[in-house]
Scaffold this motif. Structure first.
Motif, PDB file in Angstrom:
ATOM      1  N   LEU A  43      96.369  61.285   5.006  1.00 30.47           N
ATOM      2  CA  LEU A  43      95.594  62.213   5.835  1.00 30.47           C
ATOM      3  C   LEU A  43      94.665  61.480   6.789  1.00 30.47           C
ATOM      4  CD1 LEU A  43      94.768  65.071   3.315  1.00 30.47           C
ATOM      5  CD2 LEU A  43      95.626  65.402   5.637  1.00 30.47           C
ATOM      6  N   ALA A  44      94.200  60.313   6.388  1.00 28.41           N
ATOM      7  CA  ALA A  44      93.312  59.543   7.264  1.00 28.41           C
ATOM      8  C   ALA A  44      94.086  58.785   8.338  1.00 28.41           C
ATOM      9  CB  ALA A  44      92.493  58.562   6.428  1.00 28.41           C
ATOM     10  N   VAL A  45      95.304  58.327   8.002  1.00 30.04           N
ATOM     11  CA  VAL A  45      96.039  57.426   8.899  1.00 30.04           C
ATOM     12  C   VAL A  45      97.038  58.159   9.791  1.00 30.04           C
ATOM     13  CG1 VAL A  45      97.708  55.515   8.936  1.00 30.04           C
ATOM     14  CG2 VAL A  45      95.747  55.440   7.381  1.00 30.04           C
ATOM     15  N   GLU A  46      97.843  59.036   9.206  1.00 24.42           N
ATOM     16  CA  GLU A  46      98.952  59.635   9.959  1.00 24.42           C
ATOM     17  C   GLU A  46      98.482  60.507  11.127  1.00 24.42           C
ATOM     18  OE1 GLU A  46     103.056  61.914   8.703  1.00 24.42           O
ATOM     19  OE2 GLU A  46     102.145  60.511   7.285  1.00 24.42           O
ATOM     20  N   ASP A  88     102.047  48.943  16.308  1.00 25.29           N
ATOM     21  CA  ASP A  88     102.962  48.618  15.219  1.00 25.29           C
ATOM     22  C   ASP A  88     102.297  48.629  13.845  1.00 25.29           C
ATOM     23  OD1 ASP A  88     105.114  48.399  16.880  1.00 25.29           O
ATOM     24  OD2 ASP A  88     105.171  46.211  16.907  1.00 25.29           O
ATOM     25  N   ARG A  89     101.122  48.030  13.714  1.00 28.10           N
ATOM     26  CA  ARG A  89     100.490  47.949  12.396  1.00 28.10           C
ATOM     27  C   ARG A  89     100.143  49.344  11.865  1.00 28.10           C
ATOM     28  NH1 ARG A  89      98.002  44.006   9.379  1.00 28.10           N
ATOM     29  NH2 ARG A  89      98.150  42.483  11.077  1.00 28.10           N
ATOM     30  N   LEU A  90      99.603  50.183  12.717  1.00 33.31           N
ATOM     31  CA  LEU A  90      99.252  51.540  12.304  1.00 33.31           C
ATOM     32  C   LEU A  90     100.515  52.327  11.947  1.00 33.31           C
ATOM     33  CD1 LEU A  90      97.043  53.692  11.986  1.00 33.31           C
ATOM     34  CD2 LEU A  90      97.255  54.168  14.429  1.00 33.31           C
ATOM     35  N   ARG A  91     101.545  52.184  12.766  1.00 31.94           N
ATOM     36  CA  ARG A  91     102.800  52.912  12.529  1.00 31.94           C
ATOM     37  C   ARG A  91     103.450  52.474  11.214  1.00 31.94           C
ATOM     38  NH1 ARG A  91     107.568  51.100  13.267  1.00 31.94           N
ATOM     39  NH2 ARG A  91     106.849  49.430  14.649  1.00 31.94           N
ATOM     40  N   THR A  92     103.572  51.164  10.994  1.00 30.41           N
ATOM     41  CA  THR A  92     104.243  50.694   9.781  1.00 30.41           C
ATOM     42  C   THR A  92     103.443  51.037   8.524  1.00 30.41           C
ATOM     43  OG1 THR A  92     103.273  48.484  10.087  1.00 30.41           O
ATOM     44  CG2 THR A  92     105.484  48.836  10.947  1.00 30.41           C
ATOM     45  N   HIS A  93     102.126  51.051   8.637  1.00 33.57           N
ATOM     46  CA  HIS A  93     101.301  51.435   7.488  1.00 33.57           C
ATOM     47  C   HIS A  93     101.537  52.908   7.142  1.00 33.57           C
ATOM     48  CE1 HIS A  93      98.175  51.256   4.570  1.00 33.57           C
ATOM     49  NE2 HIS A  93      97.303  51.974   5.261  1.00 33.57           N
ATOM     50  N   ALA A  94     101.579  53.760   8.156  1.00 36.56           N
ATOM     51  CA  ALA A  94     101.838  55.178   7.919  1.00 36.56           C
ATOM     52  C   ALA A  94     103.229  55.390   7.328  1.00 36.56           C
ATOM     53  CB  ALA A  94     101.693  55.957   9.226  1.00 36.56           C
TER      54      ALA A  94
END
Length: 249
Positions: A98-101, A156-162
């Motif tokens: 909920l915080a990241v996506e 990329d980092r945010l996307r791959t973490h999600a």
């Protein structure tokens, strides 16, 4: 333990420092996410290296990466334990999503191309068709594709973490709910929400898409938690949703 071994020609495949580590990581990760390696299971590194036909050095690197993801735990005797599941961990996982996506969606949606939106539309249509046909595997694949396309234009980092947290959520669902019908019902339950999210993406409205994704995630989290732990108070989910919606205005 059922693992698919690496090639057995007697020769190691073409470059093998990085490639072997990646192959070992992908094999073990997939086995954990699919529930082939059950939560809480202890595994010998020697046995695992033999099963995968890799040396200990790339295997250790792969395991460190999996440990960082929270999928395995390592003890001082070099044994591997598949990370156990728990209701607090499941709730924390959804709270982190909920915080990241929604943030990733907020940043990505305004940058979607016409081709991206066409792919979103196709993924949603294919997902609904597969769900109507009772094909849980195809419906899940298209569901994943729909949500990942929403994130595709962010960093990329945010996307791959999600995306990684999405995979962890699917692991919980596969293990807590063996029945494909339940997972299909979850996808079908979100039909209206998916259509609204698509509309926001078509309009390139990142803020609205972000809000809708947050609400969609929270509904799913509350439904899943209620199904496996009805007496549990999902306070963390409520607070995470409130935080996201307050930030979105």
């Amino acid at each position: 333990m059922s693992m698919t071994p690496a090639p057995s020609s007697g020769e190691r495949p073409h470059d093998l420092a990085g490639d072997t580590m990646t192959l070992a990581y992908e094999h073990v990760r997939d086995a954990i996410l699919r529930g082939e390696l059950r939560p809480g299971t202890w595994i010998s590194q020697v046995r695992l290296a033999a099963d995968l036909r890799v040396s200990r050095t790339p295997l250790r690197e792969a395991l460190r990466r999996l440990q960082t993801e929270g999928l395995v735990q390592l003890d001082f005797n070099r044994r591997i334990r598949v990370a156990p599941l728990s209701i607090p961990d499941l709730e924390a996982l959804y709270a982190m999503r909920l915080a990241v996506e929604p943030l990733a969606v907020l940043l990505s949606v305004p940058q979607l191309t016409a081709e991206d939106v066409s792919e979103l539309e196709a993924a949603l249509t294919a997902m609904e068709t597969a769900a109507s046909d009772g094909d849980e595997e195809r419906a899940t694949d298209h569901h994943c594709r729909f949500h990942f396309l929403l994130l595709s234009r962010t960093e990329d980092r945010l996307r791959t973490h999600a995306e990684s947290m999405w995979d962890h959520s699917v692991r919980y669902l596969r293990i807590y709910h063996h029945e494909p019908d339940y997972r299909l019902a979850l996808i079908s339950m979100g039909r209206t929400g998916h259509q609204e999210i698509l509309g926001a993406a078509q309009a390139r409205d990142g803020r609205q898409a972000s809000r809708l994704v947050a609400e969609h995630l929270a509904r799913t989290a509350l439904t899943v938690l209620a199904s496996v732990a009805g007496a549990h108070d999902p306070k963390t989910i409520r607070e995470a949703l409130r935080f996201v919606l307050d930030s979105a205005g």
